[in-house]
Design an enzyme around this catalytic site. Structure first.
Site, PDB file in Angstrom:
ATOM      1  N   GLU A  20      45.766  39.652  29.980  1.00 54.15           N
ATOM      2  CA  GLU A  20      45.451  39.438  28.570  1.00 54.15           C
ATOM      3  C   GLU A  20      44.290  40.315  28.117  1.00 54.15           C
ATOM      4  O   GLU A  20      43.397  40.634  28.888  1.00 54.15           O
ATOM      5  CB  GLU A  20      45.128  37.956  28.340  1.00 54.15           C
ATOM      6  CG  GLU A  20      46.371  37.102  28.578  1.00 54.15           C
ATOM      7  CD  GLU A  20      46.192  35.616  28.320  1.00 54.15           C
ATOM      8  OE1 GLU A  20      47.100  35.033  27.739  1.00 54.15           O
ATOM      9  OE2 GLU A  20      45.160  35.055  28.707  1.00 54.15           O
TER      10      GLU A  20
ATOM     11  N   CYS B 212      37.914  42.741  24.511  1.00 55.84           N
ATOM     12  CA  CYS B 212      37.654  42.219  25.851  1.00 55.84           C
ATOM     13  C   CYS B 212      38.881  42.539  26.706  1.00 55.84           C
ATOM     14  O   CYS B 212      39.988  42.104  26.382  1.00 55.84           O
ATOM     15  CB  CYS B 212      37.425  40.708  25.744  1.00 55.84           C
ATOM     16  SG  CYS B 212      37.235  39.907  27.342  1.00 55.84           S
TER      17      CYS B 212
ATOM     18  N   CYS C 246      42.294  37.079  40.301  1.00 52.52           N
ATOM     19  CA  CYS C 246      40.935  37.389  40.759  1.00 52.52           C
ATOM     20  C   CYS C 246      40.716  36.706  42.102  1.00 52.52           C
ATOM     21  O   CYS C 246      41.180  35.590  42.316  1.00 52.52           O
ATOM     22  CB  CYS C 246      39.919  36.866  39.738  1.00 52.52           C
ATOM     23  SG  CYS C 246      38.210  37.366  40.092  1.00 52.52           S
TER      24      CYS C 246
ATOM     25  N   CYS D  51      35.638  31.515  40.949  1.00 52.74           N
ATOM     26  CA  CYS D  51      34.522  30.761  40.383  1.00 52.74           C
ATOM     27  C   CYS D  51      35.049  29.399  39.933  1.00 52.74           C
ATOM     28  O   CYS D  51      36.148  29.288  39.394  1.00 52.74           O
ATOM     29  CB  CYS D  51      33.902  31.524  39.214  1.00 52.74           C
ATOM     30  SG  CYS D  51      33.190  33.102  39.737  1.00 52.74           S
TER      31      CYS D  51
ATOM     32  N   CYS E  78      36.523  28.833  36.242  1.00 53.15           N
ATOM     33  CA  CYS E  78      37.279  29.909  35.584  1.00 53.15           C
ATOM     34  C   CYS E  78      38.777  29.764  35.832  1.00 53.15           C
ATOM     35  O   CYS E  78      39.220  29.608  36.971  1.00 53.15           O
ATOM     36  CB  CYS E  78      36.791  31.266  36.082  1.00 53.15           C
ATOM     37  SG  CYS E  78      37.729  32.648  35.407  1.00 53.15           S
TER      38      CYS E  78
ATOM     39  N   GLY F 223      39.765  39.184  36.039  1.00 52.12           N
ATOM     40  CA  GLY F 223      39.454  40.012  37.203  1.00 52.12           C
ATOM     41  C   GLY F 223      37.997  40.391  37.335  1.00 52.12           C
ATOM     42  O   GLY F 223      37.188  40.155  36.429  1.00 52.12           O
ATOM     43  N   GLU F 224      37.661  40.939  38.491  1.00 47.53           N
ATOM     44  CA  GLU F 224      36.298  41.384  38.780  1.00 47.53           C
ATOM     45  C   GLU F 224      36.293  42.919  38.773  1.00 47.53           C
ATOM     46  O   GLU F 224      36.773  43.548  39.721  1.00 47.53           O
ATOM     47  CB  GLU F 224      35.861  40.833  40.149  1.00 47.53           C
ATOM     48  CG  GLU F 224      34.572  41.405  40.699  1.00 47.53           C
ATOM     49  CD  GLU F 224      33.388  41.341  39.727  1.00 47.53           C
ATOM     50  OE1 GLU F 224      33.122  40.291  39.145  1.00 47.53           O
ATOM     51  OE2 GLU F 224      32.724  42.384  39.558  1.00 47.53           O
TER      52      GLU F 224
ATOM     53  N   SER G  57      31.089  43.428  33.186  1.00 42.35           N
ATOM     54  CA  SER G  57      30.553  42.123  33.591  1.00 42.35           C
ATOM     55  C   SER G  57      30.964  41.836  35.026  1.00 42.35           C
ATOM     56  O   SER G  57      32.122  42.009  35.401  1.00 42.35           O
ATOM     57  CB  SER G  57      31.122  41.044  32.651  1.00 42.35           C
ATOM     58  OG  SER G  57      30.639  39.760  33.014  1.00 42.35           O
TER      59      SER G  57
ATOM     60  N   SER H 187      27.115  37.578  35.674  1.00 37.63           N
ATOM     61  CA  SER H 187      27.442  36.163  35.487  1.00 37.63           C
ATOM     62  C   SER H 187      26.593  35.335  36.436  1.00 37.63           C
ATOM     63  O   SER H 187      26.926  35.184  37.603  1.00 37.63           O
ATOM     64  CB  SER H 187      28.928  35.937  35.777  1.00 37.63           C
ATOM     65  OG  SER H 187      29.692  36.638  34.827  1.00 37.63           O
ATOM     66  N   LEU H 188      25.500  34.805  35.923  1.00 36.35           N
ATOM     67  CA  LEU H 188      24.527  34.123  36.773  1.00 36.35           C
ATOM     68  C   LEU H 188      24.923  32.664  37.021  1.00 36.35           C
ATOM     69  O   LEU H 188      25.147  32.261  38.149  1.00 36.35           O
ATOM     70  CB  LEU H 188      23.156  34.225  36.094  1.00 36.35           C
ATOM     71  CG  LEU H 188      21.935  34.128  36.963  1.00 36.35           C
ATOM     72  CD1 LEU H 188      21.928  35.180  38.053  1.00 36.35           C
ATOM     73  CD2 LEU H 188      20.675  34.277  36.107  1.00 36.35           C
TER      74      LEU H 188
ATOM     75  N   ASN I 268      34.380  26.687  28.231  1.00 37.02           N
ATOM     76  CA  ASN I 268      35.671  26.532  27.553  1.00 37.02           C
ATOM     77  C   ASN I 268      36.656  25.879  28.505  1.00 37.02           C
ATOM     78  O   ASN I 268      36.952  26.432  29.553  1.00 37.02           O
ATOM     79  CB  ASN I 268      36.198  27.901  27.120  1.00 37.02           C
ATOM     80  CG  ASN I 268      35.309  28.525  26.066  1.00 37.02           C
ATOM     81  OD1 ASN I 268      35.033  27.917  25.044  1.00 37.02           O
ATOM     82  ND2 ASN I 268      34.820  29.733  26.343  1.00 37.02           N
TER      83      ASN I 268
ATOM     84  N   CYS J 201      36.377  32.800  26.521  1.00 35.10           N
ATOM     85  CA  CYS J 201      35.940  33.170  27.872  1.00 35.10           C
ATOM     86  C   CYS J 201      36.470  32.166  28.882  1.00 35.10           C
ATOM     87  O   CYS J 201      36.329  30.961  28.706  1.00 35.10           O
ATOM     88  CB  CYS J 201      34.423  33.116  27.978  1.00 35.10           C
ATOM     89  SG  CYS J 201      33.582  34.003  26.709  1.00 35.10           S
TER      90      CYS J 201
HETATM   91  N1  SAH Z   1      34.542  38.784  36.917  1.00 40.80           N
HETATM   92  C1  SAH Z   1      33.641  39.148  35.869  1.00 40.80           C
HETATM   93  C2  SAH Z   1      34.271  39.269  34.489  1.00 40.80           C
HETATM   94  C3  SAH Z   1      35.224  38.182  34.033  1.00 40.80           C
HETATM   95  S1  SAH Z   1      34.628  36.667  33.387  1.00 40.80           S
HETATM   96  C4  SAH Z   1      32.483  38.197  35.830  1.00 40.80           C
HETATM   97  O1  SAH Z   1      32.495  37.228  36.557  1.00 40.80           O
HETATM   98  O2  SAH Z   1      31.530  38.454  35.097  1.00 40.80           O
HETATM   99  C5  SAH Z   1      33.739  36.932  31.905  1.00 40.80           C
HETATM  100  C6  SAH Z   1      32.721  35.799  31.667  1.00 40.80           C
HETATM  101  O3  SAH Z   1      33.342  34.552  31.296  1.00 40.80           O
HETATM  102  C7  SAH Z   1      31.922  35.509  32.921  1.00 40.80           C
HETATM  103  O4  SAH Z   1      30.571  35.339  32.615  1.00 40.80           O
HETATM  104  C8  SAH Z   1      32.537  34.212  33.367  1.00 40.80           C
HETATM  105  O5  SAH Z   1      31.706  33.528  34.251  1.00 40.80           O
HETATM  106  C9  SAH Z   1      32.773  33.501  32.063  1.00 40.80           C
HETATM  107  N2  SAH Z   1      33.671  32.361  32.186  1.00 40.80           N
HETATM  108  C10 SAH Z   1      34.640  32.160  33.101  1.00 40.80           C
HETATM  109  N3  SAH Z   1      35.260  30.987  32.907  1.00 40.80           N
HETATM  110  C11 SAH Z   1      34.683  30.423  31.831  1.00 40.80           C
HETATM  111  C12 SAH Z   1      34.919  29.226  31.104  1.00 40.80           C
HETATM  112  N4  SAH Z   1      35.884  28.384  31.444  1.00 40.80           N
HETATM  113  N5  SAH Z   1      34.139  28.968  30.022  1.00 40.80           N
HETATM  114  C13 SAH Z   1      33.191  29.848  29.639  1.00 40.80           C
HETATM  115  N6  SAH Z   1      32.942  31.006  30.273  1.00 40.80           N
HETATM  116  C14 SAH Z   1      33.666  31.292  31.360  1.00 40.80           C
END
Ligand code: SAH
Length: 356
Positions: free
Chosen positions: A91, A104, A111, A115, A118, A160-161, A192, A214-215, A291, A334
């Protein structure tokens, strides 16, 4: 197999033309046709001699992902589902704002990082996207949106990363930056990462653009749970890599993304820990209200808690923005991107049944 010219950056295209016994400047011509004018048909490239056009179409192609879904949210956010092969779709999301248009894009189908919060991670890893499939998302958005140069910013925050697919991501970034192609400034292209340290160093050396990390947690114990790649690359090493990155970055700060999970990482004590961490590297914070997606086990922090969290950071002198949720009514926000073709098919069948 025909070479897909959409996936070649300037150097790659020069090599391609040299191998064809052609002059290298053809590369610039092709870049402009494909990326500036959005032309995918060799026959239309009027300043190339006919025999060259014919040879190009016999040895190469300009191939884009197929659009299998196109949805517009109430707030104008637009999401495309793009089929990249028989089994995979990804997407891309366009977020219009008054003074800019942000696209985006995805870098992988699925991935590996998984996480906890996600949706993409839940589907597992399928494969890396090719350079053509990555840059093709930008190509399509520019073609499908109204207005001249509608995409002003690109963020690699889709599925993806990106730092685990740098062989393909770096040529795609070079095309985004190339004046013969999309001509975006390094500050308007953001990668990111969940914190893949060797990738941060490689990006710094080969193609520094704006970096977001993404901390999501202020200490290793919690981050190990939420962002499992932290077990391999813990926070002290991550912040050191961020500092190294800043030596060559186009901006003088790293953006730290922090998803706000109700009762998990949103206490004032977490914010205070973050202040200490932020002292180690010039950074700005972007708080992302969680989200939800089907079967997700977390809840979004209530607005007052997010506000209080932001205030603790701000009082310590940090710059904080809270990301506005966009496109969540079409699962474009996101963390909601899944690219699930099968699921989509089921939904459209259900819809047809309702309408019938
Ligand atoms: N792999 C990369 C880029 C993809 S995610 C990364 O981890 O940065 C893009 C952003 O959306 C990241 O900060 C991720 O942690 C955040 N994200 C993932 N799932 C989410 C969710 N359910 N709600 C809000 N943000 C989310």
């Amino acid at each position: 197999m025909k070479e897909n010219l959409l996936g070649l950056d300037a150097i790659g295209l020069e090599r391609f033309f040299e191998a064809q016994g052609e002059k290298r400047f053809r590369a610039r011509q092709l870049l402009r046709w494909m990326h500036q004018r959005g032309e995918a048909d060799f026959a239309q490239m009027s300043d190339l001699a006919r025999p060259l056009r014919e040879r190009l179409s016999s040895v190469s192609e300009i191939k884009l992902p197929a659009i299998v879904g196109d949805t517009v949210a109430a707030d104008g956010t637009r999401k495309w589902l793009l089929k990249v092969d028989g089994a995979n779709a990804v997407e891309a999301v366009f977020i219009p704002e008054t003074s800019r248009g942000t696209l985006c894009i995805s870098s992988q189908a699925g991935c590996v990082l998984d996480c906890a919060f996600c949706s993409t991670g839940k589907q597992g890893f399928n494969r890396n996207l090719s350079t053509a499939e990555i840059v093709g998302q930008l190509w399509l958005a520019n073609r499908l949106l109204d207005g001249e140069r509608p995409v002003t910013n690109v963020v690699m925050m889709g599925m993806g990363e990106p730092l685990l697919n740098l062989d393909n991501v770096i040529p795609a970034l070079r095309l985004m930056l190339d004046d013969q192609a999309y001509g975006l400034s390094r500050r308007r292209v953001t990668v990111s990462t969940a914190g893949v340290i060797p990738g941060i160093d490689r990006l710094r050396d080969e193609c520094p653009v704006a970096l977001a990390v993404s901390l999501h947690a202020p200490n290793d114990a919690l981050r190990d749970q939420l962002v499992p790649v932290n077990r391999k690359y813990p926070l002290a090493e991550l912040t050191a890599a961020c500092k190294r990155y800043l030596d060559k970055a186009p901006r003088d700060f790293i953006t730290f993304e922090y998803v706000m999970l109700d009762g998990v990482n949103d206490a004032e004590s977490h914010a205070r820990e973050l202040v200490a961490l932020a002292g180690k590297v010039r950074s700005k914070f972007n708080l992302i209200p969680f989200n939800p997606f089907p079967r997700s086990e977390f809840k979004r922090s209530p607005p007052e808690r997010i506000k209080r969290f932001a205030e603790v950071l701000q009082r310590a002198g940090l710059t904080v923005t809270t990301r506005k949720t966009r496109g969540d009514d079409i699962a474009a926000a996101c963390g909601q991107l899944a690219g699930d073709v099968a699921d989509r098919t089921r939904r459209s069948v259900a819809l047809k049944e309702v309408r019938a």
